[in-house]
Write a protein that holds these residues in place. Structure first.
Motif, short mmCIF file in Angstrom:
data_model
loop_
_atom_site.label_atom_id
_atom_site.label_comp_id
_atom_site.label_asym_id
_atom_site.label_seq_id
_atom_site.Cartn_x
_atom_site.Cartn_y
_atom_site.Cartn_z
N GLN A 1 17.19 20.77 -28.54
CA GLN A 1 17.02 20.24 -29.89
C GLN A 1 15.58 20.42 -30.33
O GLN A 1 14.65 20.07 -29.61
N LEU A 2 15.39 20.98 -31.52
CA LEU A 2 14.07 21.16 -32.12
C LEU A 2 13.91 20.13 -33.22
O LEU A 2 14.75 20.02 -34.11
N GLU A 3 12.81 19.36 -33.20
CA GLU A 3 12.59 18.28 -34.17
C GLU A 3 11.28 18.50 -34.92
O GLU A 3 10.27 18.86 -34.32
N GLN B 1 20.03 29.04 -33.36
CA GLN B 1 18.85 28.36 -33.87
C GLN B 1 18.76 28.57 -35.38
O GLN B 1 18.64 29.70 -35.85
N ASP B 2 18.81 27.47 -36.15
CA ASP B 2 18.84 27.56 -37.62
C ASP B 2 17.46 27.73 -38.24
O ASP B 2 17.30 28.41 -39.25
N ARG B 3 16.45 27.09 -37.67
CA ARG B 3 15.11 27.11 -38.26
C ARG B 3 14.11 27.76 -37.31
O ARG B 3 14.32 27.81 -36.09
N ALA B 4 13.01 28.21 -37.88
CA ALA B 4 11.92 28.73 -37.07
C ALA B 4 11.27 27.57 -36.31
O ALA B 4 11.48 26.39 -36.63
N SER C 1 11.01 27.85 -42.34
CA SER C 1 11.98 28.81 -42.85
C SER C 1 13.20 28.89 -41.95
O SER C 1 13.20 28.38 -40.82
N ASN C 2 14.24 29.49 -42.47
CA ASN C 2 15.43 29.73 -41.67
C ASN C 2 15.14 30.80 -40.62
O ASN C 2 14.31 31.69 -40.81
N SER C 3 15.87 30.73 -39.49
CA SER C 3 15.62 31.67 -38.40
C SER C 3 16.11 33.06 -38.73
O SER C 3 15.61 34.06 -38.21
N GLY C 4 17.15 33.16 -39.54
CA GLY C 4 17.67 34.47 -39.92
C GLY C 4 18.66 35.05 -38.95
O GLY C 4 19.16 36.14 -39.15
#
Length: 420
Positions: A137-139, A180-183, A188-191
């Protein structure tokens, strides 16, 4: 998510620490070893991608904390459950951000040091390989945003064994994040939804080995126990085959451990004495040749000067077993020799000198040497030798031999004589 991960890791650690560290014996190693270990490490990281434009971290950047619990099935393969924490912050000219990354993983472990036979050149360096899957999890610390993902990780861990309980470790691990949705900067979005996120971690830490056996599986060598047992058997055979007095008869068969080197002996290591005069035939032949008379049938009984020098030189002695004051059966011949000498020389008197080895307290050994000398004296008195001709001397410990050699100590547990 963070609370769930922390709860799972804590429960896993407590379960492992409370598990019974039973004895395990591997068919391949042939020895018992410990299976469990706890690993704690800290260090630096570098998030490689995805990162938003204008956002980046130092190379490397703090911090990484890793706590793991490992179980080895044998000395080559095992499993590891671990919890990891990474902190990402903007540095230098980067835009400001602060994110935290939590993960929990289950990994397979391979002891590359044993697989590659490190033991052929070192006993203190090791190498582990590990790889597995988990959840992460990235917070974002500046908002309530959280990104949950799966991960795959792989790495290598170098080991330096400090003791049988602790090893110093250095680890390099690569983590790949999936979905992974975000950088990592949370902007920004991860792409990408595949394994697009990459983190490099480098840590230094300690491994603590749990269990009541001497070694952990990390350091157990194949067939080590079997080889130790074989070595012990060879050592026992070698000890039995020692020949302290160099008479050609091994000590475990030798009943007379003080035979002069090269002397003729029987199969039990006893000097050959066909005429039963208590002087080995080989010694007697030498004396007759060099000091005796060809017309004298009993040169040993008439050459008192020679006999006296032999007695005073310690060639006539009585030997004792450890912590005993009673002569051994084979050494009573020394008493018989002195009895014959005293009967043939009624004006002679002797000192009876008792000795002991260095094992035990000196005061006790003094008493033991005195008891040995008195035992010999009492035997001669019972054979009708006047007690006034016999003087007891307690010489105490004989320090002339190696205290660690049992065979050498046998030679100084004795009584010798001096003609006055």
């Amino acid at each position: 998510m963070k609370k769930i991960i922390l709860t799972l890791v804590f429960a896993s650690a407590m379960t492992t620490l409370s598990a019974q560290t039973e004895n395990v014996e591997s068919a391949s190693t042939g020895t018992e070893f410990n299976k469990w270990s706890v690993e704690l490490a800290g260090g630096v990281n570098k998030p490689q991608r995805p990162m938003s434009s204008g956002y980046f971290t130092s190379t490397p950047s703090p911090y990484v904390v890793d706590l793991g619990v490992r179980y080895m099935f044998n000395n080559k393969f095992g499993l590891k459950a671990d919890f990891g924490y990474n902190s990402f912050e903007g540095k230098n000219n980067s835009a400001d951000f602060d994110t935290k990354y939590y993960r929990v993983d289950l990994q397979g472990v391979a002891n590359l040091g044993r697989i590659m036979n490190f033991e052929t050149w070192t006993n203190t360096l090791g190498l582990l390989g590990h790889a597995g899957f988990g959840l992460a999890q990235l917070e974002d610390q500046n908002s309530s945003w959280k990104d949950r993902m799966g991960n795959f990780m792989a790495g290598v861990t170098g080991q330096i064994k400090l003791s049988n309980r602790i090893a110093l470790t250095g680890d390099f691990t690569t983590i790949l994040n999936a979905t992974q949705d975000r950088a990592f900067d949370a902007v920004s979005n991860s792409g990408t939804r595949g394994f697009g996120g990459i983190i490099f971690n480098g840590t230094v830490g300690l491994t603590v080995y749990l269990g009541k056996n001497e070694k952990h599986a990390d350091w157990v060598i194949d067939h080590e126990g079997k080889f130790d047992a074989i070595d012990a058997r060879f050592m026992a055979i070698e000890n039995k085959m020692l020949d302290s007095d160099k008479d050609g008869v091994a000590d475990y068969l030798d009943e007379e451990l003080s035979t002069p080197a090269g002397a003729m002996v029987d199969t039990k290591g006893r000097s050959i004495d066909k005429n039963n005069n208590n002087v080995p035939d080989e010694t007697e032949a030498f004396i007759i040749k060099n000091y005796g008379s060809t017309t004298n049938n009993s040169p040993l009984l008439t050459n008192n000067e020679l006999i006296t020098s032999l007695i005073n030189g310690g060639y006539v002695a009585v030997y004792f077993d450890f912590n005993k004051s009673t002569p051994t059966n084979v050494s009573t011949e020394g008493i018989d020799f002195m009895l014959t000498y005293l009967r043939n020389n009624p004006t002679a008197s002797i000192d009876i000198v008792g000795h002991a080895d260095e094992v035990g307290r000196s005061a006790y050994n003094d008493k033991l040497s005195n008891a040995r000398a008195n035992n010999v004296k009492n035997t001669l008195v019972k054979a009708n030798v006047d007690a006034s001709r016999l003087n007891v001397i307690a010489a105490g410990e004989d320090t002339s031999v190696d205290i660690d050699s049992e065979n050498a100590r046998r030679l100084v547990r004795r009584v010798t004589f001096r003609v006055k």
